[in-house]
Design a protein around this motif. Structure first.
Motif, PDB file in Angstrom:
ATOM      1  N   ASP A  74      32.769   8.214 -21.479  1.00 32.79           N
ATOM      2  CA  ASP A  74      33.579   9.312 -20.962  1.00 32.79           C
ATOM      3  C   ASP A  74      32.715  10.560 -20.937  1.00 32.79           C
ATOM      4  OD1 ASP A  74      35.543  11.768 -21.584  1.00 32.79           O
ATOM      5  OD2 ASP A  74      36.675  10.189 -20.562  1.00 32.79           O
ATOM      6  N   ILE A  75      32.999  11.460 -20.011  1.00 23.64           N
ATOM      7  CA  ILE A  75      32.157  12.643 -19.877  1.00 23.64           C
ATOM      8  C   ILE A  75      32.132  13.472 -21.161  1.00 23.64           C
ATOM      9  CG2 ILE A  75      33.937  14.190 -18.950  1.00 23.64           C
ATOM     10  CD1 ILE A  75      31.690  15.109 -16.933  1.00 23.64           C
ATOM     11  N   SER A  76      33.191  13.378 -21.971  1.00 27.25           N
ATOM     12  CA  SER A  76      33.221  14.103 -23.241  1.00 27.25           C
ATOM     13  C   SER A  76      32.247  13.514 -24.246  1.00 27.25           C
ATOM     14  CB  SER A  76      34.642  14.090 -23.817  1.00 27.25           C
ATOM     15  OG  SER A  76      35.048  12.767 -24.118  1.00 27.25           O
ATOM     16  N   GLU A  77      31.792  12.281 -24.020  1.00 28.88           N
ATOM     17  CA  GLU A  77      30.866  11.606 -24.923  1.00 28.88           C
ATOM     18  C   GLU A  77      29.443  11.591 -24.385  1.00 28.88           C
ATOM     19  OE1 GLU A  77      34.221   8.282 -26.278  1.00 28.88           O
ATOM     20  OE2 GLU A  77      32.810   7.860 -24.666  1.00 28.88           O
ATOM     21  N   LEU A  78      29.204  12.375 -23.321  1.00 28.94           N
ATOM     22  CA  LEU A  78      27.919  12.303 -22.637  1.00 28.94           C
ATOM     23  C   LEU A  78      26.749  12.667 -23.533  1.00 28.94           C
ATOM     24  CD1 LEU A  78      26.299  11.885 -20.054  1.00 28.94           C
ATOM     25  CD2 LEU A  78      26.791  14.254 -19.438  1.00 28.94           C
ATOM     26  N   GLU A  79      26.895  13.708 -24.331  1.00 35.17           N
ATOM     27  CA  GLU A  79      25.778  14.151 -25.174  1.00 35.17           C
ATOM     28  C   GLU A  79      25.344  13.045 -26.125  1.00 35.17           C
ATOM     29  OE1 GLU A  79      24.691  17.699 -28.381  1.00 35.17           O
ATOM     30  OE2 GLU A  79      26.502  17.846 -27.161  1.00 35.17           O
ATOM     31  N   GLN A  80      26.308  12.344 -26.677  1.00 33.30           N
ATOM     32  CA  GLN A  80      25.997  11.237 -27.579  1.00 33.30           C
ATOM     33  C   GLN A  80      25.277  10.107 -26.840  1.00 33.30           C
ATOM     34  OE1 GLN A  80      29.465   9.808 -29.645  1.00 33.30           O
ATOM     35  NE2 GLN A  80      28.393   8.072 -30.575  1.00 33.30           N
ATOM     36  N   LEU A  81      25.713   9.816 -25.615  1.00 29.97           N
ATOM     37  CA  LEU A  81      25.065   8.773 -24.821  1.00 29.97           C
ATOM     38  C   LEU A  81      23.625   9.145 -24.487  1.00 29.97           C
ATOM     39  CD1 LEU A  81      25.069   6.195 -23.074  1.00 29.97           C
ATOM     40  CD2 LEU A  81      25.985   7.579 -21.211  1.00 29.97           C
ATOM     41  N   GLU A  82      23.407  10.381 -24.048  1.00 29.07           N
ATOM     42  CA  GLU A  82      22.065  10.814 -23.673  1.00 29.07           C
ATOM     43  C   GLU A  82      21.120  10.746 -24.875  1.00 29.07           C
ATOM     44  OE1 GLU A  82      21.309  11.011 -20.740  1.00 29.07           O
ATOM     45  OE2 GLU A  82      22.744  12.090 -19.495  1.00 29.07           O
ATOM     46  N   LYS A  83      21.634  11.084 -26.032  1.00 27.66           N
ATOM     47  CA  LYS A  83      20.819  11.017 -27.250  1.00 27.66           C
ATOM     48  C   LYS A  83      20.424   9.578 -27.549  1.00 27.66           C
ATOM     49  CE  LYS A  83      20.807  12.217 -32.156  1.00 27.66           C
ATOM     50  NZ  LYS A  83      21.601  12.803 -33.295  1.00 27.66           N
ATOM     51  N   ALA A  84      21.382   8.659 -27.408  1.00 31.15           N
ATOM     52  CA  ALA A  84      21.093   7.258 -27.671  1.00 31.15           C
ATOM     53  C   ALA A  84      20.074   6.702 -26.687  1.00 31.15           C
ATOM     54  CB  ALA A  84      22.395   6.438 -27.606  1.00 31.15           C
ATOM     55  N   LEU A  85      20.203   7.079 -25.407  1.00 27.84           N
ATOM     56  CA  LEU A  85      19.236   6.624 -24.408  1.00 27.84           C
ATOM     57  C   LEU A  85      17.843   7.183 -24.682  1.00 27.84           C
ATOM     58  CD1 LEU A  85      21.339   6.831 -21.135  1.00 27.84           C
ATOM     59  CD2 LEU A  85      20.537   4.769 -22.277  1.00 27.84           C
ATOM     60  N   ALA A  86      17.805   8.443 -25.107  1.00 25.92           N
ATOM     61  CA  ALA A  86      16.501   9.061 -25.408  1.00 25.92           C
ATOM     62  C   ALA A  86      15.807   8.350 -26.553  1.00 25.92           C
ATOM     63  CB  ALA A  86      16.689  10.536 -25.737  1.00 25.92           C
ATOM     64  N   GLU A  87      16.581   7.915 -27.523  1.00 27.09           N
ATOM     65  CA  GLU A  87      16.004   7.227 -28.672  1.00 27.09           C
ATOM     66  C   GLU A  87      15.447   5.859 -28.307  1.00 27.09           C
ATOM     67  OE1 GLU A  87      19.180   7.153 -31.448  1.00 27.09           O
ATOM     68  OE2 GLU A  87      18.879   9.233 -32.127  1.00 27.09           O
ATOM     69  N   THR A  88      15.972   5.268 -27.219  1.00 30.06           N
ATOM     70  CA  THR A  88      15.468   3.968 -26.773  1.00 30.06           C
ATOM     71  C   THR A  88      14.400   4.109 -25.695  1.00 30.06           C
ATOM     72  OG1 THR A  88      17.182   3.748 -25.089  1.00 30.06           O
ATOM     73  CG2 THR A  88      17.659   2.863 -27.279  1.00 30.06           C
ATOM     74  N   GLY A  89      14.069   5.372 -25.357  1.00 30.65           N
ATOM     75  CA  GLY A  89      13.029   5.609 -24.365  1.00 30.65           C
ATOM     76  C   GLY A  89      13.541   5.597 -22.953  1.00 30.65           C
ATOM     77  N   GLU A  90      14.881   5.525 -22.745  1.00 28.64           N
ATOM     78  CA  GLU A  90      15.452   5.535 -21.403  1.00 28.64           C
ATOM     79  C   GLU A  90      15.960   6.927 -21.084  1.00 28.64           C
ATOM     80  OE1 GLU A  90      15.130   3.007 -19.575  1.00 28.64           O
ATOM     81  OE2 GLU A  90      14.712   1.406 -20.986  1.00 28.64           O
ATOM     82  N   SER A  91      16.213   7.176 -19.776  1.00 35.04           N
ATOM     83  CA  SER A  91      16.765   8.467 -19.373  1.00 35.04           C
ATOM     84  C   SER A  91      17.559   8.290 -18.099  1.00 35.04           C
ATOM     85  CB  SER A  91      15.661   9.491 -19.149  1.00 35.04           C
ATOM     86  OG  SER A  91      14.786   9.049 -18.126  1.00 35.04           O
TER      87      SER A  91
END
Length: 456
Positions: free
Chosen positions: A439-456
């Motif tokens: 959900d768009i309200s959870e976007l910051e958490q998702l972006e952080k998780a992707l960054a930690e796995t090297g994805e963007s």
């Protein structure tokens, strides 16, 4: 991450004649088709009957006819947001600009199409305000096509010769309006979605929406924001029972007849109505095709076509963008590359026997499953993945990544689950087979998780 699709680019040598291509329409299908032609070394002219790029994504307050007396082409309305995530609305190697939301405004899509056209040097090859009046095969004994065009500004009519014609005029411009007993006597307003522009038309009205396609469900929500009551009429109760509408929306069955101030339905019920809003789709229309082109349109079944693209009777004519419930821009690009692979002699043209066999096999399969003629080009979850692979395999070109089809299917499922909030979903591509969503309200958490796995 950015997914780039790479495919062979073939340029004409100084010793071979440059082939001439005519593209009809400068919407998203037309500009990406022109780009594929330029990549192959072809010479392309795009005829666009309006004065700008974008096709159905162009907004105008005009309805009815334009300044040249022609039917207004676009069906865009004020405030439209896409019903597909932007992550599947880009082109190979040229994705839509990054932003938090996945469902974006129509003007953002329009600007993206124009930027794409400029980036690949397509724009300067567009003849704006040029109406294609007739397309017919060249005289006996000659290959190619004779295309007659009217310059709308000057009135001058010219005829040009081309080796290939690619029809990219879209199919959301000619309304299909059902006939009901009593419609001529209705005292309220009758409106097709093609001519809908602003929701103020529904203010304090009793609105009947007819049609349960993508526009019907979205526009029922639009009407509900302003109307007293919205009656949503359709004949697919099992499929739509789970949809949750605002409290002022009442689902009703098919229309039986129209009375001066009300409508009667097939179950015998009647409701007072002040606006009848037809969200009943569009007719495929190619008024410029001469009968000698050998193409028929039968209840929106355009035939005979090989893989929904090549005119079997004259394979140097192609139609880009007929299938629906698809990853549209990606499919346009795939179809264009499919055509160019044969037109540029990188592969020999399929034989008439092969094309007819494939066409008859597919249509027999569709009819045996109970589909109607108007569903001849319908894809969706049941057909689109297989269709994309068949195009790519036959022309030996890069396919559409599986992740795109999976996101398209997931988006459609989410719309059925949560019609009022599905556009809050945010999609991110991980690789060619994987996406993540929140959900768009959870976007910051998702972006952080992707960054930690090297994805963007």
């Amino acid at each position: 991450m950015v997914l780039g699709l790479f495919y062979e680019v073939r340029s004409a040598t100084p010793f071979e004649m440059q082939k001439r291509y005519c593209v009809i329409g400068a919407g998203s299908s037309g500009v990406c088709t022109a780009k594929a032609i330029l990549d192959s070394g072809g010479c392309v002219t795009i005829y666009e009957r309006t004065d700008q790029i974008g096709g159905t994504w162009v907004y105008t307050d005009e309805v009815g006819t334009d300044r040249y007396g022609l039917p207004v082409h676009t069906s865009m309305y004020e405030g439209l947001k896409t019903n597909l995530p932007k992550e599947i609305m880009g082109f190979p190697g040229y994705e839509m600009p990054c932003q938090d939301a996945s469902y974006v405004r129509s003007d953002e899509v329009l600007q993206f199409i124009r930027d794409y056209s400029d980036h690949y040097d397509v724009t300067r090859r567009i003849a704006f305000a040029h109406l294609v009046q007739e397309v017919k095969p060249s005289p006996a004994g000659a290959d190619g096509w004779s295309v007659t065009v009217r310059n709308l500004a000057s009135g001058m009519v010219t005829t040009e010769s081309f080796d290939f014609v690619l029809v990219c005029n879209g199919h959301y411009h000619t309304p299909s309006i059902p006939s009901y007993p009593g419609s001529d006597c209705f005292r309220g307003k009758q409106l097709h979605s093609h001519d809908y522009r602003k929701s103020s038309v529904f203010k304090d009205q009793l609105v009947l929406v007819i049609g349960a396609g993508p526009s019907g469900t979205d526009l029922t929500l639009e009407a509900a924001r302003m109307a007293k009551t919205v009656y949503f009429s359709h004949h697919v109760p099992d499929k739509l029972r789970q949809l949750v509408f605002p409290s002022n929306v009442v689902q009703v069955p098919d229309v039986s007849r129209i009375l001066p101030d009300s409508v009667e339905f097939v179950d015998g019920s009647q409701h007072p109505v002040t606006v009848i809003f037809y969200c009943t789709g569009f007719r495929y229309s190619f008024p410029f095709l001469h009968p000698d082109c050998g193409v028929q349109v039968d209840d929106n079944w355009v035939r005979p076509l090989y893989k929904h693209v090549l005119n079997i009777n004259h394979p140097s004519m192609a139609f880009i963008g007929l299938p629906f419930y698809v990853c549209a821009t990606l499919m346009f690009d795939l179809q264009a590359r499919f055509c160019v692979k044969f037109y540029s002699d990188q592969l020999p043209m399929p034989s008439e026997e092969e094309m007819l066999h494939d066409h008859n096999r597919e249509m027999h399969e569709r009819w045996s499953k109970g589909l109607k003629k108007r569903q001849a080009h319908m894809m969706g979850a049941d057909y689109q993945g297989q269709y994309y692979r068949s195009l790519a395999d036959r022309a030996q070109i890069e396919p559409i990544p599986k992740v795109m089809t999976d996101m398209h299917i997931d988006s459609g499922r989410r719309k059925k689950e949560d019609l009022q909030r599905y556009r809050n979903d945010v999609y991110r591509v991980v690789d060619e087979n994987t996406f993540v969503k929140c959900d768009i309200s959870e976007l910051e958490q998702l972006e952080k998780a992707l960054a930690e796995t090297g994805e963007s």
